[in-house]
Design a protein around this motif. Structure first.
Motif, PDB file in Angstrom:
ATOM      1  N   ILE A 139      47.988  32.623  37.917  1.00  6.66           N
ATOM      2  CA  ILE A 139      47.562  33.800  37.121  1.00  6.66           C
ATOM      3  C   ILE A 139      46.429  34.507  37.829  1.00  6.66           C
ATOM      4  CG2 ILE A 139      46.281  34.351  34.936  1.00  6.66           C
ATOM      5  CD1 ILE A 139      47.683  31.999  33.564  1.00  6.66           C
ATOM      6  N   HIS A 140      45.484  33.953  38.663  1.00  9.07           N
ATOM      7  CA  HIS A 140      44.669  34.622  39.354  1.00  9.07           C
ATOM      8  C   HIS A 140      45.219  35.336  40.385  1.00  9.07           C
ATOM      9  CE1 HIS A 140      41.554  34.676  42.433  1.00  9.07           C
ATOM     10  NE2 HIS A 140      40.636  34.604  41.576  1.00  9.07           N
ATOM     11  N   ASN A 141      46.081  34.692  41.197  1.00  3.23           N
ATOM     12  CA  ASN A 141      46.676  35.529  42.034  1.00  3.23           C
ATOM     13  C   ASN A 141      47.362  36.693  41.630  1.00  3.23           C
ATOM     14  OD1 ASN A 141      48.745  34.019  45.172  1.00  3.23           O
ATOM     15  ND2 ASN A 141      48.149  36.119  44.701  1.00  3.23           N
ATOM     16  N   LEU A 142      48.206  36.509  40.539  1.00  3.96           N
ATOM     17  CA  LEU A 142      48.897  37.745  40.045  1.00  3.96           C
ATOM     18  C   LEU A 142      48.122  38.689  39.484  1.00  3.96           C
ATOM     19  CD1 LEU A 142      51.633  35.815  37.927  1.00  3.96           C
ATOM     20  CD2 LEU A 142      52.196  36.985  39.897  1.00  3.96           C
ATOM     21  N   MET A 143      47.003  38.433  39.253  1.00  2.00           N
ATOM     22  CA  MET A 143      45.890  39.375  38.850  1.00  2.00           C
ATOM     23  C   MET A 143      45.532  40.343  39.961  1.00  2.00           C
ATOM     24  SD  MET A 143      43.183  37.801  36.031  1.00  2.00           S
ATOM     25  CE  MET A 143      43.701  37.605  34.383  1.00  2.00           C
ATOM     26  N   PHE A 144      45.472  39.721  41.147  1.00  2.00           N
ATOM     27  CA  PHE A 144      45.023  40.498  42.209  1.00  2.00           C
ATOM     28  C   PHE A 144      46.258  41.307  42.656  1.00  2.00           C
ATOM     29  CE2 PHE A 144      41.257  37.865  42.771  1.00  2.00           C
ATOM     30  CZ  PHE A 144      40.347  38.716  43.144  1.00  2.00           C
ATOM     31  N   LEU A 145      47.227  40.798  42.717  1.00  2.00           N
ATOM     32  CA  LEU A 145      48.673  41.447  43.147  1.00  2.00           C
ATOM     33  C   LEU A 145      49.007  42.539  42.208  1.00  2.00           C
ATOM     34  CD1 LEU A 145      51.135  38.309  43.959  1.00  2.00           C
ATOM     35  CD2 LEU A 145      50.032  39.944  45.521  1.00  2.00           C
ATOM     36  N   ASN A 146      48.468  42.519  41.108  1.00  2.00           N
ATOM     37  CA  ASN A 146      48.769  43.698  40.076  1.00  2.00           C
ATOM     38  C   ASN A 146      47.531  44.506  39.631  1.00  2.00           C
ATOM     39  OD1 ASN A 146      51.703  43.292  38.723  1.00  2.00           O
ATOM     40  ND2 ASN A 146      50.768  41.248  38.881  1.00  2.00           N
ATOM     41  N   LEU A 164      44.386  43.926  39.441  1.00  2.00           N
ATOM     42  CA  LEU A 164      43.560  43.498  38.179  1.00  2.00           C
ATOM     43  C   LEU A 164      42.315  42.401  38.662  1.00  2.00           C
ATOM     44  CD1 LEU A 164      46.100  43.070  35.271  1.00  2.00           C
ATOM     45  CD2 LEU A 164      44.364  44.787  35.537  1.00  2.00           C
ATOM     46  N   PRO A 165      41.898  42.843  39.856  1.00  2.00           N
ATOM     47  CA  PRO A 165      40.813  41.749  40.396  1.00  2.00           C
ATOM     48  C   PRO A 165      39.510  41.868  39.680  1.00  2.00           C
ATOM     49  CG  PRO A 165      40.572  44.177  41.629  1.00  2.00           C
ATOM     50  CD  PRO A 165      41.630  43.922  40.553  1.00  2.00           C
ATOM     51  N   ASN A 166      38.966  42.655  38.814  1.00  2.00           N
ATOM     52  CA  ASN A 166      37.917  42.571  37.857  1.00  2.00           C
ATOM     53  C   ASN A 166      38.105  41.455  36.927  1.00  2.00           C
ATOM     54  OD1 ASN A 166      36.755  44.618  39.622  1.00  2.00           O
ATOM     55  ND2 ASN A 166      37.620  46.297  37.915  1.00  2.00           N
ATOM     56  N   TRP A 167      39.013  40.938  36.688  1.00  2.07           N
ATOM     57  CA  TRP A 167      39.211  39.916  35.365  1.00  2.07           C
ATOM     58  C   TRP A 167      39.137  38.386  36.103  1.00  2.07           C
ATOM     59  CZ3 TRP A 167      40.136  40.543  30.062  1.00  2.07           C
ATOM     60  CH2 TRP A 167      40.108  41.836  29.794  1.00  2.07           C
ATOM     61  N   TRP A 168      38.798  38.338  37.227  1.00  3.17           N
ATOM     62  CA  TRP A 168      38.869  36.666  37.911  1.00  3.17           C
ATOM     63  C   TRP A 168      37.759  36.212  37.335  1.00  3.17           C
ATOM     64  CZ3 TRP A 168      34.737  34.654  40.767  1.00  3.17           C
ATOM     65  CH2 TRP A 168      34.026  35.458  41.154  1.00  3.17           C
ATOM     66  N   ARG A 169      36.371  36.691  37.004  1.00  4.78           N
ATOM     67  CA  ARG A 169      35.476  36.054  36.289  1.00  4.78           C
ATOM     68  C   ARG A 169      35.656  35.730  35.067  1.00  4.78           C
ATOM     69  NH1 ARG A 169      33.217  40.406  39.339  1.00  4.78           N
ATOM     70  NH2 ARG A 169      31.742  39.774  40.935  1.00  4.78           N
ATOM     71  N   GLN A 170      36.324  36.537  34.111  1.00  2.81           N
ATOM     72  CA  GLN A 170      36.783  36.209  32.807  1.00  2.81           C
ATOM     73  C   GLN A 170      37.574  34.739  32.924  1.00  2.81           C
ATOM     74  OE1 GLN A 170      36.547  39.070  33.909  1.00  2.81           O
ATOM     75  NE2 GLN A 170      35.631  40.454  32.354  1.00  2.81           N
ATOM     76  N   LEU A 171      38.564  34.786  34.036  1.00  4.16           N
ATOM     77  CA  LEU A 171      39.661  33.718  33.788  1.00  4.16           C
ATOM     78  C   LEU A 171      38.865  32.581  34.632  1.00  4.16           C
ATOM     79  CD1 LEU A 171      42.523  32.857  34.015  1.00  4.16           C
ATOM     80  CD2 LEU A 171      42.788  33.513  36.155  1.00  4.16           C
ATOM     81  N   LEU A 172      37.869  32.879  35.465  1.00  6.87           N
ATOM     82  CA  LEU A 172      37.117  31.625  36.048  1.00  6.87           C
ATOM     83  C   LEU A 172      36.386  30.785  34.642  1.00  6.87           C
ATOM     84  CD1 LEU A 172      35.890  29.864  38.398  1.00  6.87           C
ATOM     85  CD2 LEU A 172      34.048  31.690  38.613  1.00  6.87           C
TER      86      LEU A 172
END
Length: 208
Positions: free
Chosen positions: A44-51, A53-61
């Protein structure tokens, strides 16, 4: 005399390994918990960057770590209350396994923080750091307990980490299944073995 001493030594080694396997099997549920989390978290983290959506990685973390640590507390309490779970069943080898796991996790944490900040490790490569850390950690468990399932899983995680290092853009999609299943599968095998052992002991006790 030498034959008798050797026989006694072998019996002692088997007893220590049996106690260690029992301790590891009963303590394998964190592998299942974190393996399940990583199995979904990294892709999911990888797909966020590919799409884009890099700013959401902190929330996911925060969400993934929150689920993980909450699970450690809740499941840990439940396991200690479960019949057949031996609290404090520790052997020298078991303690060594704990030290090995703590060392690799601690090293991965430091590299994840210091690597990108110093420019030595690019940010996108941080998941690969964890891949190698988990591969060595699982390998250490396999060697310490003479367990083939952990050795095979360590090889799979290491191979996945090498592949993820070659294809950085898709490292989460590669590492998610490799690391997740690499922890989940041996953990499930260990927990099932512990359950079968407990049932066998309960059945033998009832017959007695």
């Amino acid at each position: 005399m030498n034959t008798e001493v050797a026989s006694n030594d072998l019996m002692y080694i088997r007893e220590v390994l049996d106690r260690t396997h029992r301790s590891i099997d009963q303590s394998a549920w964190p592998f299942v918990l974190w393996g399940t989390i990583v199995l979904f978290w990294y892709p999911i983290h990888n797909l966020m960057f590919l799409n884009v959506l890099p700013n959401w990685w902190r929330q996911l973390l925060i969400f993934a770590l929150g689920v993980g640590f909450a699970g450690m507390i809740l499941i840990g309490r439940r396991m200690k209350r479960r019949s057949g779970y031996v609290v404090g069943e520790k052997t020298f080898v078991g303690k060594q396994v704990t030290r090995v796991c703590s060392w690799y996790v601690g090293a991965a944490v430091l590299l994840s923080v210091l690597g990108p900040s110093s420019g030595i490790i690019p940010g996108p490569q941080v998941p690969v750091v964890w891949g190698f850390a988990y591969a060595h950690m699982v390998f250490g468990v396999g060697v310490s307990t003479d367990s083939r399932q952990y050795l095979v899983s360590a090889a799979a995680i290491f191979a996945g980490s090498m592949l993820a290092m070659a294809f950085t853009q898709f490292n989460g999609l590669i590492l998610g299944p490799c690391m997740g299943l690499g922890m989940l599968v041996p953990g499930v095998i260990s927990m099932r073995r512990a359950k079968r052992r407990t049932m066998a002991e309960e059945n033998s006790g009832d017959k007695a």
